[in-house]
Scaffold this active site. Structure first.
Site, PDB file in Angstrom:
ATOM      1  N   THR A  14       0.827  -1.201   0.000  1.00 32.45           N
ATOM      2  CA  THR A  14       0.000   0.000   0.000  1.00 32.45           C
ATOM      3  C   THR A  14       0.864   1.254   0.000  1.00 32.45           C
ATOM      4  O   THR A  14       0.548   2.238  -0.685  1.00 32.45           O
ATOM      5  CB  THR A  14      -0.965  -0.003   1.202  1.00 32.45           C
ATOM      6  N   GLN A  18       0.574   3.926  -2.999  1.00 33.69           N
ATOM      7  CA  GLN A  18       0.234   5.310  -2.654  1.00 33.69           C
ATOM      8  C   GLN A  18       1.364   6.258  -3.049  1.00 33.69           C
ATOM      9  O   GLN A  18       1.119   7.350  -3.585  1.00 33.69           O
ATOM     10  CB  GLN A  18      -0.014   5.419  -1.139  1.00 33.69           C
ATOM     11  N   CYS A  42      -6.890 -11.455   4.953  1.00 34.28           N
ATOM     12  CA  CYS A  42      -8.027 -11.555   5.878  1.00 34.28           C
ATOM     13  C   CYS A  42      -9.113 -12.485   5.328  1.00 34.28           C
ATOM     14  O   CYS A  42      -9.906 -13.033   6.083  1.00 34.28           O
ATOM     15  CB  CYS A  42      -8.629 -10.179   6.141  1.00 34.28           C
ATOM     16  N   TYR A 272      11.312   3.737   7.801  1.00 34.32           N
ATOM     17  CA  TYR A 272       9.946   3.689   8.289  1.00 34.32           C
ATOM     18  C   TYR A 272       9.586   2.230   8.592  1.00 34.32           C
ATOM     19  O   TYR A 272      10.183   1.301   8.047  1.00 34.32           O
ATOM     20  CB  TYR A 272       8.970   4.213   7.238  1.00 34.32           C
ATOM     21  N   ASP A 276       2.160  -5.489  11.046  1.00 35.26           N
ATOM     22  CA  ASP A 276       2.021  -6.303  12.249  1.00 35.26           C
ATOM     23  C   ASP A 276       3.195  -6.183  13.207  1.00 35.26           C
ATOM     24  O   ASP A 276       3.065  -6.520  14.388  1.00 35.26           O
ATOM     25  CB  ASP A 276       1.867  -7.787  11.865  1.00 35.26           C
ATOM     26  N   LYS A 427     -34.856   4.651  21.600  1.00 33.67           N
ATOM     27  CA  LYS A 427     -33.678   4.777  22.458  1.00 33.67           C
ATOM     28  C   LYS A 427     -32.772   3.591  22.126  1.00 33.67           C
ATOM     29  O   LYS A 427     -32.959   2.486  22.626  1.00 33.67           O
ATOM     30  CB  LYS A 427     -34.056   4.766  23.938  1.00 33.67           C
TER      31      LYS A 427
END
Length: 441
Positions: A14, A18, A42, A272, A276, A427
């Site tokens: 990513t 980007q 995932c 950088y 995880d 409510k």
């Protein structure tokens, strides 16, 4: 500028994508020790039952597609050391065994984490972990070639529960081993009980206080002396950050995790870290540290890092709320905020509410339970957790958004949900939590 990225997926890939949008000229090189770098990890468990029908649906982009974007990807290449004084990485080609050095101007460390394994079963041909796409392929191949009828899943965390659900939906007999009494230990014990009920309802056998000690063929001996069938074993007992290769560098680590600042920078000004293996802090309780192994935090930090690389420092990482949710057959369980352990030295009250997810007279109304932990002094929600068949995600989203924007329990009574009888109550449960909390405080 030459940007070298160690590891792909939600973190490294990513950042690469980007940054390429922001900068069309810099060289971007990605090294990943695995065969695939851009896929929906995932979603892996959901292919086991074909809830995700096509394997190809899990693949986001191939190295060829990434190359067309100007990103040079090298799969099955492991970075084995980092020299931050001379700014180069040492890379091992896992196909050939050759090693070489590659210089960088900026370095992104996104190594992920290694799945923990139990020595008693680690080397068995039927024993697997499920972290990467090639792990899924190996599991699929083994089930098919060996006509597996019974699986053993070790661990009742996120992955263990998802895998056990999907294998059962596939038609396998499933036994789950948990080393203590606590199923899904990140959630309160009263919320883990419905998970146990779902196991029983769906024919999954749960063995508590059980660990494997010996494997003979497909016969697995447990620490209580019981012997069970184990044609397939999936280990899901947690993860350890994969950061040993950084010991050659001056990157500071804390128990293997890499602390980062508001821009994703380590203590080295051109390195950088993301994903995880990083350590950050809770957004609403900044003095407490947290590591969250989920895709959203990696995607968010990737945006910040990419902009910082492009010399735009207006976006900053302000910590995480560690929001998560899990579906297990007919129930969903989730939480937001501090872990149960991190609550231990906080001064708080607990407020609980159970009510239907929508107007009780509507067909299909189901009970929804929420529990919040409220700081007595700041009146902030330190943690929220809950369980229910429908509507839990909506309420956790409300509570996490309110908390991130600096709201307190006093604001809950003014939350306007999208009300109509098929969706909620006049409510809503979040309103009721607010009324109860104000009264209790």
């Amino acid at each position: 500028m030459k940007l070298v990225i160690i590891g792909g997926l939600s973190g490294g890939m990513t950042v690469a994508s980007q940054f390429r949008r922001l900068n069309t000229t810099s060289e971007i090189v990605v090294y990943d020790k695995n065969p695939y770098v851009s896929f929906a990890n995932c979603g892996l468990p959901y292919y086991l039952s074909r809830e995700v029908s096509e394997r190809s649906d899990l693949i986001a982009r191939t190295p060829e597609q990434l190359k067309n974007q100007g990103i040079d990807v090298h799969t099955e290449h492991e970075v084995i050391s980092v020299n931050d004084k001379e700014n180069y990485v040492t890379v091992k080609n896992l196909k050939t065994g050759d090693t070489f050095d590659d210089p960088y101007d900026k370095l992104i460390v996104s190594p992920g984490a290694q799945a923990n394994e139990i020595e008693a079963v680690k080397h068995a041909p039927q024993s697997f972990v499920l972290q990467h796409l090639h792990h899924l392929d190996l599991i699929e191949q083994y089930i098919t070639e060996n006509d597996v009828k019974h699986a053993v899943v070790i661990g009742t965390g996120f992955v263990g529960l998802e895998v056990s659900e999907q294998l059962r939906k596939r038609g396998l007999e499933v036994t789950i081993l948990q080393h203590n009494e606590r199923v899904y230990s990140t959630i309160e014990e009263e919320f883990s009980e419905p998970i146990k009920e779902e196991m029983d309802k769906n024919g999954i056998r749960l063995e508590l206080n059980s660990e494997p000690v010996k494997l003979d063929g497909t016969k697995l001996t447990l620490n209580n002396g019981e012997v069970i069938d184990a044609e397939l074993i999936i280990q899901a007992i947690g993860i350890t950050p994969r950061t040993d290769f950084l010991k050659s560098s001056n990157v500071v680590m804390n128990d293997g995790y890499i602390p980062v600042d508001e821009y994703g920078l380590t203590n080295i000004d051109n390195i950088y870290a993301i994903g995880d293996a990083i350590e950050t802090h809770y957004q609403h309780v900044p003095h407490k540290k947290v590591s969250v192994a989920l895709a959203w935090p990696a995607h968010r930090l990737a945006y910040i890092i990419a902009n910082h690389l492009a010399e735009n420092d207006q976006y900053k990482h302000d910590g995480l709320l560690s929001v998560s949710i899990l579906r297990y057959f007919d129930v969903a369980v989730g939480k937001m905020g501090l872990s149960l352990k991190d609550l231990e030295d906080e001064d708080y009250i607990i407020v609980e509410q159970t009510q239907n997810n929508k107007a009780g007279y509507m067909p299909g109304a189901k009970p929804l339970s929420l529990k919040i932990y409220v700081d007595k002094n700041t009146r902030k929600i330190l943690r929220a957790s809950g369980i229910g068949e429908k509507g839990l995600d909506k309420r956790l989203d409300i509570l996490s958004t309110l908390t991130r924007l600096g709201g307190t329990v006093d604001d809950l009574i003014n939350i306007e949900v999208a009300y109509a009888p098929p969706f909620s109550s006049p409510k809503d449960i979040v309103n009721m939590l607010g009324y109860k909390a104000i009264g209790k405080l």
